[in-house]
Design a protein around this motif. Structure first.
Motif, short mmCIF file in Angstrom:
data_model
loop_
_atom_site.label_atom_id
_atom_site.label_comp_id
_atom_site.label_asym_id
_atom_site.label_seq_id
_atom_site.Cartn_x
_atom_site.Cartn_y
_atom_site.Cartn_z
N THR A 218 0.83 -1.21 0.00
CA THR A 218 0.00 0.00 0.00
C THR A 218 0.86 1.25 0.00
O THR A 218 0.56 2.25 -0.68
N LYS A 219 1.96 1.19 0.74
CA LYS A 219 2.90 2.32 0.77
C LYS A 219 3.50 2.56 -0.62
O LYS A 219 3.77 3.72 -0.99
N SER A 220 3.69 1.50 -1.39
CA SER A 220 4.27 1.64 -2.73
C SER A 220 3.35 2.38 -3.68
O SER A 220 3.80 2.93 -4.69
N LEU A 221 2.05 2.39 -3.41
CA LEU A 221 1.11 3.12 -4.25
C LEU A 221 1.35 4.62 -4.23
O LEU A 221 0.85 5.34 -5.09
N TYR A 222 2.10 5.08 -3.23
CA TYR A 222 2.31 6.52 -3.07
C TYR A 222 3.73 6.94 -3.43
O TYR A 222 4.18 8.00 -2.99
N ARG A 223 4.40 6.14 -4.23
CA ARG A 223 5.67 6.60 -4.77
C ARG A 223 5.41 7.75 -5.74
O ARG A 223 4.54 7.65 -6.60
N GLY A 224 6.16 8.82 -5.59
CA GLY A 224 5.93 10.01 -6.40
C GLY A 224 4.98 11.01 -5.79
O GLY A 224 4.67 12.03 -6.41
N PHE A 225 4.52 10.73 -4.54
CA PHE A 225 3.56 11.62 -3.87
C PHE A 225 4.14 13.02 -3.72
O PHE A 225 3.48 14.02 -4.01
N TRP A 226 5.39 13.13 -3.24
CA TRP A 226 5.98 14.43 -2.96
C TRP A 226 6.23 15.21 -4.24
O TRP A 226 6.07 16.44 -4.28
#
Length: 415
Positions: free
Chosen positions: A385-393
């Motif tokens: 689930t954490k990997s889904l937010y790669r590129g968030f920043w």
């Protein structure tokens, strides 16, 4: 999402000091200068934001296979089979057609060309290793990579410029047109605003497809599949089914969802700020930007998994589904399509849709344990689930700059 104020000149600034008569061209010259200066400004913004766009795309597209999931031996065999299927197109049909038309001399030349293609395709391209999180670490890894370097951070900047200018010019015009059609006289109606964003976003989705492919293409490959924005679009048309390849459902449906969801979330945030919390930039100079930034972060948190799914699907090259599409490639003068070499490892198993991407990222990626196979289902769910937010920043920075530009232009209108 590009802002209208980035391109269109300020209407108040266009008013001359004297009344324009039929012999004066002062207003036309002024307006032309405003357009040129703002277009140049938009290109500089696209150029400066390019490193964040590249690192964001690499992070979201890179297939970071979990060591816990990699313990399945059968999955590795499936990857090899799918890799051969999606990256290489069969040439058996082409051979039958060309044997009827070509002479012995032409056949010999064809064999030499095929050997050269195979020779180029056998070259192993060293891809960027597993990218880290944060804002600056991925950029540093890209610069330090021998096959990429700092010039890779500028990939797709021109396509991004074309997209931003096209979107910024066409969306407000189309929204105003919809307001006239439906006799809406409000400054901003949510229905026509969302509808205009959705229609223009879908219409310009091929530019987003081109930008993703140009960014993800490896710089070190000896034979580039795409040599630029227009060549990329032409190649997709030739190899992936004509204009239907540019507007295939696998690209249009995610674009439809994204360009409907993004303006809807922005309108909801604006409603919370102005109508529910009653905050304004003038009376709440500290609290307004703080709450607005938090709401923007919430929007990005919702959009980031969708952005990842879109870009992963955009990287998948469609295999010709009919004899006619295969013959289109022969007519273009190629014996075999150039392989699409990517700067980072991508999933060899094709995705079937947005939900399939999200599901597989959670199940297959994200486990950071050093020991191979270590972990359990709960930890895999967390890391996936954490990997889904790669590129968030990177997305948050990009959206924050767009919002800051809009606020600055709105404040300049008051003067």
């Amino acid at each position: 999402m590009p802002s209208l104020s980035n391109i269109l000149p300020n209407s108040k600034d266009k008013i001359p000091l004297y009344e324009k008569d039929e012999f004066s061209n002062y207003d036309d010259e002024w307006q032309g200068k405003e357009y040129i200066s703002n277009i140049v400004k938009q290109y500089l913004i696209s150029f400066s934001m390019s490193p964040f766009n590249v690192s964001e795309t690499y992070l979201q597209v890179q297939y970071q296979k979990s060591k816990f999931y990699a313990s399945n031996d059968s999955f590795i065999d499936d990857l090899k089979d799918a890799h051969n299927e999606i990256n290489m197109m069969s040439t058996s049909v082409w051979d039958d057609e060309e044997n009827k038309k070509q002479s012995k001399k032409e056949k010999k030349e064809k064999k030499d060309e095929e050997k050269e293609v195979i020779k180029r395709q056998d070259v192993e391209i060293e891809r960027i290793e597993r990218l880290g999180g944060g804002v600056w670490k991925p950029i540093h890894q890209i610069i330090e990579c021998e096959n990429e370097g700092w010039t890779s951070l500028l990939k797709g900047s021109f396509t991004s410029f074309l997209y931003n200018v096209s979107y910024t010019l066409s969306q407000p015009f189309f929204e105003e047109l919809l307001n006239d059609v439906f006799d809406i006289y409000e400054d901003m109606d949510p229905r026509t605003n969302i509808l205009s964003h959705m229609i223009i976003g879908v219409a310009l989705s091929p530019l987003e497809l081109v930008k993703t492919r140009l960014i993800i293409q490896s710089t070190a490959t000896p034979a580039k599949k795409y040599r630029g924005s227009f060549h990329c679009m032409q190649t997709i048309v030739n190899e992936e089914g004509g204009m239907r390849g540019l507007y295939a459902p696998r690209y249009v449906i995610p674009a439809f969802i994204y360009h409907t969801l993004a303006p809807t979330l922005r309108i909801i945030s604006s409603h919370i700020l102005n109508d529910y919390l009653l905050l304004t930039p003038f009376y709440n100079p500290v609290l307004f930007p703080l709450v607005n930034t938090l709401l923007l972060a919430a929007e990005v948190a919702i959009i980031t998994p969708l952005e990842m799914a879109r870009k992963r699907i955009q990287c998948q090259i469609k295999k010709p589904s009919s004899r006619q599409q295969q013959l289109m490639l022969i007519n273009s003068g190629l014996n075999e399509p150039i392989k699409f070499e990517t700067a980072v490892e991508v999933s060899p198993v094709p995705y079937t849709g947005i939900l399939n991407v999200i599901k597989r990222v959670i199940l297959e990626e994200g486990n950071d344990h050093e020991e191979e196979g270590k972990g359990n289902a709960f930890s895999q769910l967390w890391y996936g689930t954490k990997s889904l937010y790669r590129g968030f920043w990177q997305i948050l920075i990009r959206r924050f700059i767009e919002m800051a530009e809009t606020i600055n232009d709105d404040n300049s209108d008051d003067w």
